[in-house]
Design a protein around this motif. Structure first.
Motif, short mmCIF file in Angstrom:
data_model
loop_
_atom_site.label_atom_id
_atom_site.label_comp_id
_atom_site.label_asym_id
_atom_site.label_seq_id
_atom_site.Cartn_x
_atom_site.Cartn_y
_atom_site.Cartn_z
N ASN A 119 0.85 -1.17 0.00
CA ASN A 119 0.00 0.00 0.00
C ASN A 119 0.90 1.24 0.00
OD1 ASN A 119 -1.49 2.31 1.10
ND2 ASN A 119 -3.16 0.85 1.36
N VAL A 120 0.99 1.89 -1.15
CA VAL A 120 1.89 3.04 -1.31
C VAL A 120 1.46 4.21 -0.45
CG1 VAL A 120 2.84 4.71 -2.96
CG2 VAL A 120 2.55 2.32 -3.64
N GLU A 121 0.15 4.50 -0.42
CA GLU A 121 -0.35 5.66 0.33
C GLU A 121 -0.08 5.54 1.84
OE1 GLU A 121 -2.44 3.93 -1.86
OE2 GLU A 121 -1.98 5.33 -3.48
N GLU A 122 -0.20 4.33 2.38
CA GLU A 122 -0.03 4.12 3.82
C GLU A 122 1.37 3.65 4.19
OE1 GLU A 122 -2.46 4.77 6.10
OE2 GLU A 122 -3.75 5.49 4.49
N SER A 123 2.21 3.36 3.18
CA SER A 123 3.59 2.90 3.38
C SER A 123 3.69 1.60 4.17
CB SER A 123 4.45 3.99 4.05
OG SER A 123 4.61 5.07 3.18
N TRP A 124 2.87 0.62 3.77
CA TRP A 124 2.99 -0.69 4.41
C TRP A 124 2.95 -1.81 3.40
CZ3 TRP A 124 -1.32 -3.28 3.03
CH2 TRP A 124 -2.56 -2.68 3.08
N VAL A 125 3.47 -2.94 3.82
CA VAL A 125 3.44 -4.16 3.02
C VAL A 125 2.86 -5.27 3.89
CG1 VAL A 125 5.85 -4.70 3.56
CG2 VAL A 125 4.79 -5.75 1.58
N THR A 126 1.94 -6.05 3.32
CA THR A 126 1.39 -7.21 4.02
C THR A 126 1.77 -8.46 3.25
OG1 THR A 126 -0.73 -7.14 2.86
CG2 THR A 126 -0.59 -5.95 4.95
N PHE A 127 1.84 -9.57 3.96
CA PHE A 127 2.22 -10.83 3.34
C PHE A 127 1.86 -11.96 4.31
CE2 PHE A 127 5.63 -8.60 5.40
CZ PHE A 127 6.10 -9.51 6.34
N THR A 128 1.81 -13.16 3.77
CA THR A 128 1.56 -14.36 4.57
C THR A 128 2.88 -15.10 4.73
OG1 THR A 128 -0.67 -14.50 3.68
CG2 THR A 128 0.22 -16.49 4.70
N LEU A 129 3.14 -15.55 5.95
CA LEU A 129 4.36 -16.31 6.24
C LEU A 129 4.02 -17.77 6.51
CD1 LEU A 129 6.25 -14.02 8.79
CD2 LEU A 129 6.85 -14.43 6.42
N GLU A 130 4.82 -18.66 5.95
CA GLU A 130 4.66 -20.07 6.24
C GLU A 130 5.51 -20.48 7.44
OE1 GLU A 130 5.25 -22.51 2.77
OE2 GLU A 130 4.02 -21.16 1.56
N ASN A 131 6.54 -19.69 7.75
CA ASN A 131 7.39 -19.99 8.91
C ASN A 131 7.99 -18.70 9.45
OD1 ASN A 131 10.07 -19.52 7.57
ND2 ASN A 131 9.33 -21.19 6.29
N ALA A 132 8.32 -18.71 10.73
CA ALA A 132 8.81 -17.50 11.39
C ALA A 132 10.16 -17.05 10.86
CB ALA A 132 8.90 -17.75 12.89
N ALA A 133 10.98 -17.97 10.37
CA ALA A 133 12.30 -17.61 9.86
C ALA A 133 12.20 -16.69 8.65
CB ALA A 133 13.08 -18.87 9.51
N ALA A 134 11.13 -16.81 7.90
CA ALA A 134 10.96 -15.98 6.70
C ALA A 134 10.79 -14.51 7.05
CB ALA A 134 9.78 -16.48 5.87
N LEU A 135 10.31 -14.19 8.25
CA LEU A 135 10.10 -12.79 8.64
C LEU A 135 11.41 -12.01 8.62
CD1 LEU A 135 8.22 -10.54 9.53
CD2 LEU A 135 8.49 -11.34 11.88
N GLU A 136 12.48 -12.59 9.14
CA GLU A 136 13.78 -11.91 9.12
C GLU A 136 14.27 -11.72 7.70
OE1 GLU A 136 15.78 -10.09 11.21
OE2 GLU A 136 14.00 -10.38 12.42
N MET A 137 14.01 -12.71 6.84
CA MET A 137 14.39 -12.60 5.43
C MET A 137 13.65 -11.44 4.77
SD MET A 137 16.45 -15.30 4.31
CE MET A 137 15.97 -15.39 2.62
N VAL A 138 12.37 -11.28 5.10
CA VAL A 138 11.57 -10.18 4.55
C VAL A 138 12.15 -8.85 4.99
CG1 VAL A 138 9.33 -9.01 4.69
CG2 VAL A 138 9.42 -11.48 4.31
N LYS A 139 12.41 -8.70 6.28
CA LYS A 139 12.95 -7.44 6.79
C LYS A 139 14.31 -7.12 6.19
CE LYS A 139 10.45 -7.46 11.17
NZ LYS A 139 10.57 -7.42 12.63
#
Length: 88
Positions: free
Chosen positions: A34-54
């Motif tokens: 969402n460009v106007e609000e400056s956020w990104v949403t996504f679904t994670l299958e595992n917690a380790a992927a969150l660090e990869m996203v960041k």
């Protein structure tokens, strides 16, 4: 569904780059920016992927809101934006 507020998000080119790069991470799906609000949403299958996203967001020049936003990050976001515009 996870949500991260990010810095340096300016346009659809940025969103295209973010969506493409995050979708390539194993365990990440349903990326929405969402460009106007400056956020990104996504679904994670595992917690380790969150660090990869960041880490990926930071490498692209879109650090999480509240993190240091260096001149280098701002410059990277301009490059990512341009690449996203060309890819569109």
């Amino acid at each position: 569904m996870e949500t991260i507020y990010i810095q340096n998000l300016k346009c659809g080119g940025c969103a295209t780059t973010i969506t493409k790069n995050l979708s390539e991470i194993s365990g990440v799906s349903h990326v929405n920016v969402n460009v106007e609000e400056s956020w990104v949403t996504f679904t994670l299958e595992n917690a380790a992927a969150l660090e990869m996203v960041k880490n990926t967001l930071k490498k692209l020049g879109y650090p999480e809101d509240g993190e240091a936003n260096s001149l280098g990050s701002k410059a990277k976001s301009f490059v990512s934006c341009a690449i996203g515009k060309i890819s569109n």
